[in-house]
Motif scaffolding. Structure first.
Motif, PDB file in Angstrom:
ATOM      1  N   UNK A   1      18.435  31.156  41.056  1.00  0.00           N
ATOM      2  CA  UNK A   1      17.489  32.175  41.510  1.00  0.00           C
ATOM      3  C   UNK A   1      17.887  32.823  42.830  1.00  0.00           C
ATOM      4  N   UNK A   2      17.338  34.043  43.039  1.00  0.00           N
ATOM      5  CA  UNK A   2      17.279  34.609  44.379  1.00  0.00           C
ATOM      6  C   UNK A   2      15.847  34.367  44.855  1.00  0.00           C
ATOM      7  N   UNK A   3      15.208  35.336  45.458  1.00  0.00           N
ATOM      8  CA  UNK A   3      13.851  35.169  45.960  1.00  0.00           C
ATOM      9  C   UNK A   3      12.851  34.799  44.860  1.00  0.00           C
ATOM     10  N   UNK A   4      13.148  35.158  43.634  1.00  0.00           N
ATOM     11  CA  UNK A   4      12.183  34.982  42.546  1.00  0.00           C
ATOM     12  C   UNK A   4      11.883  33.525  42.221  1.00  0.00           C
ATOM     13  N   UNK A   5      12.602  32.595  42.812  1.00  0.00           N
ATOM     14  CA  UNK A   5      12.353  31.177  42.529  1.00  0.00           C
ATOM     15  C   UNK A   5      10.914  30.792  42.883  1.00  0.00           C
ATOM     16  N   UNK A   6      10.353  31.412  43.945  1.00  0.00           N
ATOM     17  CA  UNK A   6       9.039  30.978  44.405  1.00  0.00           C
ATOM     18  C   UNK A   6       7.959  31.303  43.381  1.00  0.00           C
ATOM     19  N   UNK A   7       8.106  32.430  42.690  1.00  0.00           N
ATOM     20  CA  UNK A   7       7.159  32.750  41.619  1.00  0.00           C
ATOM     21  C   UNK A   7       7.308  31.764  40.472  1.00  0.00           C
ATOM     22  N   UNK A   8       8.540  31.392  40.166  1.00  0.00           N
ATOM     23  CA  UNK A   8       8.784  30.453  39.067  1.00  0.00           C
ATOM     24  C   UNK A   8       8.161  29.089  39.360  1.00  0.00           C
ATOM     25  N   UNK A   9       8.243  28.645  40.607  1.00  0.00           N
ATOM     26  CA  UNK A   9       7.637  27.359  40.975  1.00  0.00           C
ATOM     27  C   UNK A   9       6.117  27.455  40.911  1.00  0.00           C
ATOM     28  N   UNK A  10       5.571  28.519  41.456  1.00  0.00           N
ATOM     29  CA  UNK A  10       4.116  28.682  41.485  1.00  0.00           C
ATOM     30  C   UNK A  10       3.519  28.735  40.078  1.00  0.00           C
ATOM     31  N   UNK A  11       4.237  29.403  39.164  1.00  0.00           N
ATOM     32  CA  UNK A  11       3.746  29.539  37.794  1.00  0.00           C
ATOM     33  C   UNK A  11       4.008  28.305  36.941  1.00  0.00           C
ATOM     34  N   UNK A  12       4.913  27.439  37.388  1.00  0.00           N
ATOM     35  CA  UNK A  12       5.263  26.263  36.596  1.00  0.00           C
ATOM     36  C   UNK A  12       6.408  26.506  35.643  1.00  0.00           C
ATOM     37  N   UNK A  13       7.075  27.669  35.744  1.00  0.00           N
ATOM     38  CA  UNK A  13       8.265  27.900  34.924  1.00  0.00           C
ATOM     39  C   UNK A  13       9.343  26.882  35.286  1.00  0.00           C
ATOM     40  N   UNK A  14       9.463  26.609  36.589  1.00  0.00           N
ATOM     41  CA  UNK A  14      10.243  25.462  37.038  1.00  0.00           C
ATOM     42  C   UNK A  14       9.289  24.556  37.803  1.00  0.00           C
ATOM     43  N   UNK A  15       9.556  23.278  37.761  1.00  0.00           N
ATOM     44  CA  UNK A  15       8.670  22.325  38.420  1.00  0.00           C
ATOM     45  C   UNK A  15       9.165  21.949  39.816  1.00  0.00           C
ATOM     46  N   UNK A  16      10.471  22.075  39.999  1.00  0.00           N
ATOM     47  CA  UNK A  16      11.081  21.666  41.247  1.00  0.00           C
ATOM     48  C   UNK A  16      12.283  22.575  41.503  1.00  0.00           C
ATOM     49  N   UNK A  17      12.480  22.958  42.767  1.00  0.00           N
ATOM     50  CA  UNK A  17      13.515  23.949  43.036  1.00  0.00           C
ATOM     51  C   UNK A  17      13.996  23.881  44.490  1.00  0.00           C
ATOM     52  N   UNK A  18      15.225  24.303  44.720  1.00  0.00           N
ATOM     53  CA  UNK A  18      15.637  24.620  46.081  1.00  0.00           C
ATOM     54  C   UNK A  18      14.704  25.719  46.580  1.00  0.00           C
ATOM     55  N   UNK A  19      14.397  25.697  47.881  1.00  0.00           N
ATOM     56  CA  UNK A  19      13.395  26.641  48.380  1.00  0.00           C
ATOM     57  C   UNK A  19      13.568  26.900  49.862  1.00  0.00           C
TER      58      UNK A  19
END
Length: 397
Positions: A245-263
């Motif tokens: 991801x680029x910045x969009x990772x934070x939306x993915x974490x918030x929505x539950x598309x990913x459960x855990x991520x670099x941030x």
């Protein structure tokens, strides 16, 4: 004050996209400049006079919309200002600045803010940055935190003053991850297969690959990069990573598309203020600290006015006003107590927000967190040609 902002939306610490590499490649062909001699620095500043104006180039969302700190600066010093949010990406900015500075011309900016990494290193190595006069930096010397006095990318703050910092760690969605993931190995755990987010930036994932192997990025070798690359490739090939991801990772974490991520710490803190189910942790093995730095480019028209403004921003009250808006990590430790005092006087939502800021390790990392934080591998041009392909081959495959 609490709205989610995306200042890092275009952020690439090393600018390692294909376009960034092309720009960087055209900017590192010059001869490496010799370190500044003390006498030459003293002689340069002795010739400078106050002109009564300064042009400040910064990233978006790094100054309150009413520009109150700058207006107060103008009132206090008589120096007028022009503030321009023209920096969107380090590689892009360097690519445009390089031919101008190489030709001995002025960028038209007296202060520029750049992130530590490849492009800032090139700016320094090519002699594009003016060495600072520490005798005219009383606020900086009195108020900067020890952690920001001697950074690996600019030992002794010869060229730069930190503007704000952030931390790269782990974010997780509390609906799906019940136990705090204390180890970086959580990002490599098969139980999260297809639910892990990793960053697309080469230096970011390189650091986490090295942390996972117990290696210090600041002291790493080519052999270490190869080992980290193998670790990250195995993670990818096992299907553990959902996406780079680029910045969009934070939306993915918030929505539950990913459960855990670099941030990035600031992103997570803003989502927490908005009530979203995300938390942030610096893993036991280590996290990355990055810093956006103020510098005076070579041939700036108003260097003394620039130095006066840079130092002015290190007054605790001014730094507190900036940090309350930016919501990242301030280089001025006294800000925490000032925000605590402001919280005691505030009411309602403003009071709650200020209290959350004061107590947040995302804005004020603990000593234990700082001890685990490292910056990026310092690369020569020759080393970049080895380093970049190792990690780009993982995220761009």
């Amino acid at each position: 004050m609490t709205q989610a902002r995306t200042r890092r939306d275009a952020f690439r610490i090393a600018g390692l996209s294909a376009a960034g590499l092309a720009l960087a490649a055209c900017g590192v062909q010059g001869k490496k400049a010799a370190p500044p001699k003390a006498d030459a620095v003293k002689e340069f500043w002795a010739k400078q006079t106050k002109h009564g104006r300064v042009v400040f180039a910064n990233w978006p969302e790094y100054m309150p919309e009413n520009q109150a700190p700058l207006k107060k600066f103008q009132q206090a010093t008589g120096i007028s200002y022009e503030y321009k949010e023209v920096i969107q990406e380090n590689a892009e900015f360097f690519g445009k600045a390089d031919p101008v500075l190489r030709a001995g011309q002025s960028l038209g900016f007296d202060i520029v803010v750049m992130t530590n990494g490849v492009q800032l290193q090139h700016m320094i190595d090519l002699g594009y940055v003016t060495a600072l006069d520490h005798s005219q930096m009383p606020n900086f010397l009195a108020n900067v935190g020890d952690k920001y006095k001697d950074r690996a990318y600019d030992p002794g703050n010869v060229y730069t003053m930190p503007y704000t910092s952030g931390v790269t760690g782990i974010a997780y969605n509390t609906k799906y991850v019940k136990d705090e993931p204390k180890s970086i190995e959580a990002l490599f755990d098969p139980k999260y297969k297809g639910r892990v987010g990793m960053m697309s930036d080469a230096q970011e994932i390189a650091n986490f690959g090295m942390f996972a192997l117990g290696l210090d990025p600041e002291k790493s070798t080519e052999a270490d990069w190869q080992k980290a690359g193998a670790k990250l490739k195995a993670q990818r090939d096992a299907g553990i990573v959902r996406k780079y991801y680029d910045q969009s990772y934070i939306d993915a974490v918030s929505k539950g598309d990913v459960w855990i991520s670099m941030a990035w710490s600031g992103d997570v803190f803003q989502r927490q203020l908005a009530g979203e189910p995300v938390k942030f942790v610096v893993p036991e093995e280590g996290g990355t600290i990055w810093t956006d730095n103020m510098l005076i480019p070579k041939n700036a028209a108003n260097p003394l006015d620039a130095l006066i403004l840079m130092d002015y921003l290190y007054q605790p009250a001014v730094a507190a006003e900036l940090d309350e808006f930016i919501q990242y990590v301030t280089p001025v430790p006294a800000v925490q107590d000032l925000l605590r005092e402001n919280a005691a006087k505030a009411k309602g939502e403003a009071k709650k927000s200020l209290e959350e800021m004061v107590d947040s390790p995302l804005m004020f990392p603990s000593e234990a967190d700082y001890a685990k934080l490292r910056t990026y591998t310092k690369l020569t041009t020759k080393q970049e040609q080895v380093f970049n392909p190792i990690f780009q081959s993982i995220t761009q495959a």
